[in-house]
Scaffold this motif. Structure first.
Motif, short mmCIF file in Angstrom:
data_model
loop_
_atom_site.label_atom_id
_atom_site.label_comp_id
_atom_site.label_asym_id
_atom_site.label_seq_id
_atom_site.Cartn_x
_atom_site.Cartn_y
_atom_site.Cartn_z
N TRP A 1 0.75 -1.36 0.19
CA TRP A 1 0.01 -0.03 -0.10
C TRP A 1 0.70 1.36 0.30
N ASP A 2 0.06 2.21 -0.15
CA ASP A 2 0.80 3.69 -0.40
C ASP A 2 1.51 4.16 0.86
N PHE A 3 1.05 3.60 2.28
CA PHE A 3 1.78 3.81 3.50
C PHE A 3 2.89 3.04 3.75
N GLY A 4 3.22 2.28 2.52
CA GLY A 4 4.58 1.47 2.68
C GLY A 4 5.64 2.55 2.08
N VAL A 5 5.42 3.58 1.37
CA VAL A 5 6.40 4.68 1.15
C VAL A 5 7.27 4.99 2.62
N PRO A 6 6.41 5.82 3.32
CA PRO A 6 7.13 6.12 4.62
C PRO A 6 7.68 4.92 5.67
N GLU B 1 11.24 -4.53 11.51
CA GLU B 1 10.49 -4.28 12.74
C GLU B 1 10.39 -2.66 12.94
N LYS B 2 11.40 -2.03 12.51
CA LYS B 2 11.17 -0.35 12.64
C LYS B 2 10.38 0.15 11.68
N GLY B 3 10.23 -0.32 10.36
CA GLY B 3 9.34 -0.01 9.33
C GLY B 3 7.95 -0.09 9.49
N VAL B 4 7.68 -1.10 10.03
CA VAL B 4 6.26 -1.25 10.20
C VAL B 4 5.58 -0.64 11.39
N GLN B 5 6.34 -0.11 12.07
CA GLN B 5 5.79 0.84 13.40
C GLN B 5 5.56 2.12 12.83
N VAL B 6 5.91 2.59 11.61
CA VAL B 6 5.19 4.10 11.24
C VAL B 6 3.87 3.73 11.04
N PRO B 7 3.20 2.98 10.13
CA PRO B 7 1.68 2.73 10.02
C PRO B 7 1.03 2.26 11.59
N GLU B 8 1.82 1.68 12.26
CA GLU B 8 1.18 1.34 13.54
C GLU B 8 0.67 2.54 14.38
N ASN C 1 -4.56 5.90 10.53
CA ASN C 1 -4.53 4.81 9.76
C ASN C 1 -5.31 3.89 10.46
N HIS C 2 -6.62 3.27 10.01
CA HIS C 2 -7.52 2.62 10.76
C HIS C 2 -7.60 1.13 10.47
N SER C 3 -6.45 0.57 9.97
CA SER C 3 -6.43 -0.89 10.02
C SER C 3 -5.08 -1.37 10.56
N VAL C 4 -4.23 -0.43 11.01
CA VAL C 4 -3.06 -0.84 11.90
C VAL C 4 -2.90 -0.27 12.99
N GLY C 5 -2.55 -1.14 14.10
CA GLY C 5 -2.16 -0.33 15.31
C GLY C 5 -3.14 0.52 15.98
#
Ligand code: SD4
Length: 305
Positions: A11-16, A36-43, A48-52
């Motif tokens: 998804w788009d939020f993969g960029v940041p 581990e660090k990357g996916v904490q951004v959308p968390e 973002n209503h589907s992660v974290g």
């Protein structure tokens, strides 16, 4: 050496998210630390209503999170239906490194997180609570996988494009692979529902000899077909990452000839040499790729429909 490092995510939020992962990879760090660090951004992203934190709750108003992490050497850890912890991916990694187990669920996962010193908080934001109250007005208490998924996407502000599970795969400068996947799952799900994201082989699979795969969309369909494991096995047999994702999507569509038109499933894959692939059932699935050449690549995945 950095020329070989690469990270791909959904998804788009993969960029940041990729860019956060890249700070680790560019410093010569490990793929495992990067994902581990990357996916904490959308968390962390409350929008973002589907992660974290900020994720939409289940039908009872509880935010329950699923996450998994896997290293190319076969080590893995996961949590499912975890409440009150904003970064489930960190708990998943702790399961991997501090216990003899792979998956902890529900109260047991929360108990473990507490023992490990994780901060506890309310994950239901006022915005998500409001959306839940809206849903309650017309709530159907007998969820049907396909139509509920459609409702799920329709209910998301901005549509499905920017709001879904994040799955991330990375290869570091040393040639090591790792992957991570984290989600609040399907909005308004039954309490206790677990999707594909924390199931090793379904929502995430990594084999250092071959590559990795991760998925987004209707988790039930991915679990039924052991989706991410299938993608990696197909690559092992010589299919390209693209061909492997296409075959896994085809397998899902074939088993649900009536339902496939109505649901979304997408896979991304990363081969150990850095080659990537993506495929989805529906148009609109995007994925982000970051490497030394281009930090902010965003691409539209090919799809069946
Ligand atoms: C899941 N694949 O829990 C995840 C997220 C999702 O539509 O529901 N996406 O099934």
């Amino acid at each position: 050496a950095l020329a070989g490092a690469r990270v791909i995510s959904t998804w788009d939020f993969g960029v940041p998210a990729n860019q956060a992962a890249w700070t680790v990879l560019a410093a010569g760090g490990k793929a495992l630390d990067a994902v581990e660090k990357g996916v904490q951004v959308p968390e962390s992203d409350l929008g973002n209503h589907s992660v974290g934190k900020g994720g939409y709750p289940d039908r009872d108003g509880k935010v329950t999170l699923d996450a998994s992490i896997m290293d190319g050497d076969g080590r893995c850890g996961a949590v499912a239906c975890l409440e009150r912890i904003a970064h489930p991916i960190r708990v998943a990694r702790r399961v991997m490194e501090a216990t003899p187990h792979v998956l902890l669920v529900g109260d047991g996962a929360l108990q473990f997180a507490r023992e490990q010193g994780f901060h506890e908080e309310n994950l239901l934001t006022p915005e998500a609570e409001k959306a839940w109250h809206e849903w309650l007005k017309t709530a159907r208490y007998k969820p049907v996988a396909n139509s509920e998924n459609l409702d799920y996407h329709r209910n998301l502000p901005g549509g499905p494009r920017n709001h879904d599970t994040i799955g991330m795969l990375a290869v570091d400068a040393h040639g090591h692979l790792a992957g991570a996947c984290t989600t609040s799952g399907m909005a308004w799900k039954l309490h206790g529902r677990v999707g594909d994201s924390p199931i090793i082989g379904a929502g995430l699979y990594v084999d250092g000899e071959v590559g990795g795969a991760t998925s987004t969309g209707v988790g039930e369909e991915v679990i039924r077909n052991a989706g991410s494991f299938l993608v990696v096995e197909l690559m092992r047999q010589g299919r390209s990452p693209q061909e492997a994702c296409e075959e896994a999507v085809r397998r899902i569509v074939k088993k649900r000839p009536d339902g496939a038109r109505e649901m979304q499933v997408g896979f991304i894959a990363l081969r150990r040499d850095g080659a990537v692939g993506a495929h989805a059932i529906q148009h609109g699935f995007t994925y982000a790729v970051c490497d030394a050449r281009r930090p902010d690549g965003l691409y539209a995945s090919p799809s069946v429909y």
